[in-house]
Write a protein that holds these residues in place. Structure first.
Motif, PDB file in Angstrom:
ATOM      1  N   ALA A 188      -5.783 -95.607  16.039  1.00 14.78           N
ATOM      2  CA  ALA A 188      -5.952 -94.377  15.270  1.00 14.78           C
ATOM      3  C   ALA A 188      -7.347 -94.380  14.660  1.00 14.78           C
ATOM      4  O   ALA A 188      -7.713 -95.326  13.957  1.00 14.78           O
ATOM      5  N   VAL A 189      -8.130 -93.336  14.942  1.00 10.49           N
ATOM      6  CA  VAL A 189      -9.497 -93.292  14.428  1.00 10.49           C
ATOM      7  C   VAL A 189      -9.763 -91.965  13.748  1.00 10.49           C
ATOM      8  O   VAL A 189      -9.156 -90.939  14.071  1.00 10.49           O
ATOM      9  N   ASP A 190     -10.687 -91.996  12.797  1.00  8.66           N
ATOM     10  CA  ASP A 190     -11.101 -90.783  12.098  1.00  8.66           C
ATOM     11  C   ASP A 190     -12.498 -91.005  11.551  1.00  8.66           C
ATOM     12  O   ASP A 190     -12.830 -92.127  11.129  1.00  8.66           O
ATOM     13  N   ILE A 191     -13.319 -89.966  11.564  1.00  6.69           N
ATOM     14  CA  ILE A 191     -14.666 -90.092  11.014  1.00  6.69           C
ATOM     15  C   ILE A 191     -14.661 -90.012   9.495  1.00  6.69           C
ATOM     16  O   ILE A 191     -15.642 -90.360   8.845  1.00  6.69           O
ATOM     17  N   ASP A 192     -13.551 -89.541   8.912  1.00 10.16           N
ATOM     18  CA  ASP A 192     -13.432 -89.376   7.467  1.00 10.16           C
ATOM     19  C   ASP A 192     -12.847 -90.646   6.851  1.00 10.16           C
ATOM     20  O   ASP A 192     -11.724 -91.037   7.190  1.00 10.16           O
ATOM     21  N   PRO A 193     -13.571 -91.318   5.944  1.00 12.52           N
ATOM     22  CA  PRO A 193     -13.035 -92.525   5.313  1.00 12.52           C
ATOM     23  C   PRO A 193     -11.711 -92.283   4.597  1.00 12.52           C
ATOM     24  O   PRO A 193     -10.862 -93.182   4.529  1.00 12.52           O
ATOM     25  N   ASN A 194     -11.519 -91.060   4.063  1.00 16.78           N
ATOM     26  CA  ASN A 194     -10.237 -90.748   3.428  1.00 16.78           C
ATOM     27  C   ASN A 194      -9.101 -90.817   4.438  1.00 16.78           C
ATOM     28  O   ASN A 194      -7.995 -91.266   4.129  1.00 16.78           O
ATOM     29  N   GLY A 195      -9.353 -90.354   5.666  1.00 19.69           N
ATOM     30  CA  GLY A 195      -8.352 -90.433   6.717  1.00 19.69           C
ATOM     31  C   GLY A 195      -8.024 -91.869   7.068  1.00 19.69           C
ATOM     32  O   GLY A 195      -6.856 -92.225   7.253  1.00 19.69           O
ATOM     33  N   VAL A 196      -9.044 -92.704   7.154  1.00 16.69           N
ATOM     34  CA  VAL A 196      -8.837 -94.126   7.476  1.00 16.69           C
ATOM     35  C   VAL A 196      -7.980 -94.794   6.410  1.00 16.69           C
ATOM     36  O   VAL A 196      -7.032 -95.519   6.716  1.00 16.69           O
ATOM     37  N   ARG A 197      -8.308 -94.532   5.141  1.00 11.49           N
ATOM     38  CA  ARG A 197      -7.534 -95.135   4.047  1.00 11.49           C
ATOM     39  C   ARG A 197      -6.093 -94.620   4.055  1.00 11.49           C
ATOM     40  O   ARG A 197      -5.145 -95.391   3.872  1.00 11.49           O
ATOM     41  N   SER A 198      -5.936 -93.318   4.260  1.00  4.39           N
ATOM     42  CA  SER A 198      -4.604 -92.728   4.237  1.00  4.39           C
ATOM     43  C   SER A 198      -3.753 -93.234   5.402  1.00  4.39           C
ATOM     44  O   SER A 198      -2.577 -93.579   5.233  1.00  4.39           O
ATOM     45  N   ALA A 199      -4.343 -93.286   6.610  1.00  4.53           N
ATOM     46  CA  ALA A 199      -3.603 -93.768   7.777  1.00  4.53           C
ATOM     47  C   ALA A 199      -3.206 -95.227   7.614  1.00  4.53           C
ATOM     48  O   ALA A 199      -2.105 -95.631   8.000  1.00  4.53           O
ATOM     49  N   THR A 200      -4.096 -96.022   7.036  1.00  6.42           N
ATOM     50  CA  THR A 200      -3.781 -97.438   6.800  1.00  6.42           C
ATOM     51  C   THR A 200      -2.633 -97.579   5.818  1.00  6.42           C
ATOM     52  O   THR A 200      -1.696 -98.369   6.031  1.00  6.42           O
ATOM     53  N   PHE A 201      -2.684 -96.795   4.742  1.00  7.43           N
ATOM     54  CA  PHE A 201      -1.595 -96.831   3.749  1.00  7.43           C
ATOM     55  C   PHE A 201      -0.270 -96.459   4.393  1.00  7.43           C
ATOM     56  O   PHE A 201       0.753 -97.126   4.195  1.00  7.43           O
ATOM     57  N   ASN A 202      -0.265 -95.373   5.172  1.00  7.14           N
ATOM     58  CA  ASN A 202       0.981 -94.902   5.778  1.00  7.14           C
ATOM     59  C   ASN A 202       1.501 -95.867   6.835  1.00  7.14           C
ATOM     60  O   ASN A 202       2.713 -96.038   6.981  1.00  7.14           O
ATOM     61  N   ARG A 203       0.603 -96.502   7.570  1.00  7.66           N
ATOM     62  CA  ARG A 203       1.029 -97.546   8.505  1.00  7.66           C
ATOM     63  C   ARG A 203       1.766 -98.661   7.770  1.00  7.66           C
ATOM     64  O   ARG A 203       2.870 -99.062   8.160  1.00  7.66           O
ATOM     65  N   ASP A 204       1.145 -99.129   6.685  1.00 11.36           N
ATOM     66  CA  ASP A 204       1.728-100.250   5.948  1.00 11.36           C
ATOM     67  C   ASP A 204       3.027 -99.855   5.265  1.00 11.36           C
ATOM     68  O   ASP A 204       3.972-100.649   5.202  1.00 11.36           O
ATOM     69  N   ASP A 205       3.099 -98.617   4.773  1.00 11.77           N
ATOM     70  CA  ASP A 205       4.302 -98.176   4.078  1.00 11.77           C
ATOM     71  C   ASP A 205       5.481 -98.007   5.039  1.00 11.77           C
ATOM     72  O   ASP A 205       6.635 -98.036   4.620  1.00 11.77           O
ATOM     73  N   ASN A 206       5.180 -97.840   6.320  1.00  9.18           N
ATOM     74  CA  ASN A 206       6.234 -97.760   7.333  1.00  9.18           C
ATOM     75  C   ASN A 206       6.533 -99.114   7.960  1.00  9.18           C
ATOM     76  O   ASN A 206       7.263 -99.195   8.954  1.00  9.18           O
ATOM     77  N   ASP A 207       5.955-100.177   7.375  1.00 10.72           N
ATOM     78  CA  ASP A 207       6.166-101.554   7.861  1.00 10.72           C
ATOM     79  C   ASP A 207       5.793-101.702   9.330  1.00 10.72           C
ATOM     80  O   ASP A 207       6.476-102.371  10.118  1.00 10.72           O
ATOM     81  N   SER A 209       3.089-103.123  12.021  1.00  9.54           N
ATOM     82  CA  SER A 209       2.109-104.200  12.109  1.00  9.54           C
ATOM     83  C   SER A 209       0.707-103.649  12.362  1.00  9.54           C
ATOM     84  O   SER A 209       0.527-102.759  13.184  1.00  9.54           O
ATOM     85  N   PRO A 210      -0.318-104.203  11.685  1.00 11.13           N
ATOM     86  CA  PRO A 210      -1.695-103.779  11.954  1.00 11.13           C
ATOM     87  C   PRO A 210      -2.175-104.180  13.342  1.00 11.13           C
ATOM     88  O   PRO A 210      -3.174-103.649  13.823  1.00 11.13           O
ATOM     89  N   GLU A 211      -1.485-105.112  13.987  1.00  6.70           N
ATOM     90  CA  GLU A 211      -1.810-105.447  15.378  1.00  6.70           C
ATOM     91  C   GLU A 211      -1.270-104.370  16.325  1.00  6.70           C
ATOM     92  O   GLU A 211      -1.852-104.103  17.374  1.00  6.70           O
ATOM     93  N   LEU A 212      -0.152-103.773  15.947  1.00  6.99           N
ATOM     94  CA  LEU A 212       0.434-102.699  16.755  1.00  6.99           C
ATOM     95  C   LEU A 212      -0.333-101.397  16.561  1.00  6.99           C
ATOM     96  O   LEU A 212      -0.669-100.712  17.525  1.00  6.99           O
ATOM     97  N   LEU A 213      -0.612-101.034  15.312  1.00  4.97           N
ATOM     98  CA  LEU A 213      -1.302 -99.789  14.992  1.00  4.97           C
ATOM     99  C   LEU A 213      -2.622-100.141  14.311  1.00  4.97           C
ATOM    100  O   LEU A 213      -2.656-100.516  13.139  1.00  4.97           O
ATOM    101  N   VAL A 214      -3.699-100.053  15.069  1.00  3.61           N
ATOM    102  CA  VAL A 214      -5.039-100.364  14.565  1.00  3.61           C
ATOM    103  C   VAL A 214      -5.679 -99.085  14.049  1.00  3.61           C
ATOM    104  O   VAL A 214      -5.673 -98.058  14.741  1.00  3.61           O
TER     105      VAL A 214
END
Length: 300
Positions: A188-207, A209-214
């Motif tokens: 998952a990629v985004d040019i907006d740092p807010n998108g990167v932070r938000s996507a990372t948070f939502n990935r982690d909140d859904n348990d 793995s960061p290896e599965l969803l980069v």
């Protein structure tokens, strides 16, 4: 602590300049209300409004920025804006945007705000996959027609074991859906740092793995995008961005694409670009109040 909440409606044409101004001013927070619609767009309602709504938050000790905002708007918008403000407490500031966002089902998924997960997950019907999403400052709650179109189609694509690329991920909602659907790897990629932070948070909140969803910051020219092979490219991005990146899209090593964010008036132009530059043909089309979903395949 208290915050000054400024509620604004401004011409959409100055939105980018306004966000740049807010970034430079260093306000406590802001967001543009791009996404949330509790009811479908009316048949005669414009697909793209001339105006856009903002909420801006100033710290109590910030004595200057409200005046600077007024001056900026007078210079750039003249009389074509609406502004009101009020004092709010810290708790209201932290939860301000939550009033717009409630759980709902679309296709195979139930989109659930993270702050309602304890109740909503337990009441999700069997066979429906729960997606815990906190939009924060990023686009993508699932309420917008373009996101609904993609989610509605994704459940029919058999993503189990597939490698999925999500460009312009925003909140990461589509990547989370891919992970919940059994994809073996998602970028998952985004040019907006807010998108990167938000996507990372939502990935982690859904348990997930960061290896599965980069999650990475970047666009279509990012090395993994161009060098690796993908089973599906998802791009919920505006026509202008898709057009500007059509050569890079064509060079991605995939034969399966899912595009949204294209308005009906530009559909034929986009299909012509896909035919001439990417190659292949459309295999599924769906429209929702002036927005188009285009599923495209190249011959294997």
């Amino acid at each position: 602590m208290r915050y000054r909440e400024i509620i604004l409606t401004i011409p959409k044409e100055i939105a980018d300049d306004f966000t740049n101004f807010l970034d430079e001013a260093g306000v406590a927070g802001y967001y543009e209300i791009l996404f949330d619609r509790e009811v479908p767009r009316a048949p005669n309602e414009e697909i793209i409004s001339d105006d856009t709504k903002f909420r801006v938050y100033l710290a109590e000790e910030d004595k200057e920025n409200e005046t600077k905002i007024l001056i900026f708007l007078k210079v750039t918008a003249g009389e074509s804006y609406f502004l009101e403000s009020r004092w709010i407490e810290t708790k209201e500031y932290e939860e301000a945007y939550k009033e717009f966002y409630k759980p709902f089902v679309i296709g195979s998924y139930r989109v659930i705000p993270t702050w309602e997960k304890d109740i909503a997950v337990s009441t999700t019907p069997p066979g429906i996959l729960p997606l815990l999403i906190n939009p924060g400052l990023a686009f993508g709650t699932g309420h917008h027609e373009t996101t609904r179109l993609v989610l509605g189609r994704m459940g029919n694509l058999g993503l189990s074991g597939k490698r999925v690329l999500d460009v312009g991920t925003g909140s990461g909602i589509l990547s989370v859906a891919a992970a919940k659907s059994g994809a073996s790897h998602i970028l998952a990629v985004d040019i907006d740092p807010n998108g990167v932070r938000s996507a990372t948070f939502n990935r982690d909140d859904n348990d997930i793995s960061p290896e599965l969803l980069v999650v990475e910051e970047g666009g279509f020219d990012l090395d993994p995008i161009q060098k690796e092979e993908w089973d599906l490219l998802i791009a919920n991005i505006t026509f202008a961005v898709l057009k500007a990146n059509i050569q890079k899209i064509a060079s991605v090593k995939t034969n399966h694409f899912l595009f949204s964010g294209v308005i009906t008036e530009r559909k034929e132009e986009f299909l012509k670009l896909l035919t001439e530059v990417v190659g292949g043909e459309g295999v599924f089309f769906q429209e929702d109040t002036g927005w188009e979903l285009i599923e495209w395949k190249r011959k294997v």
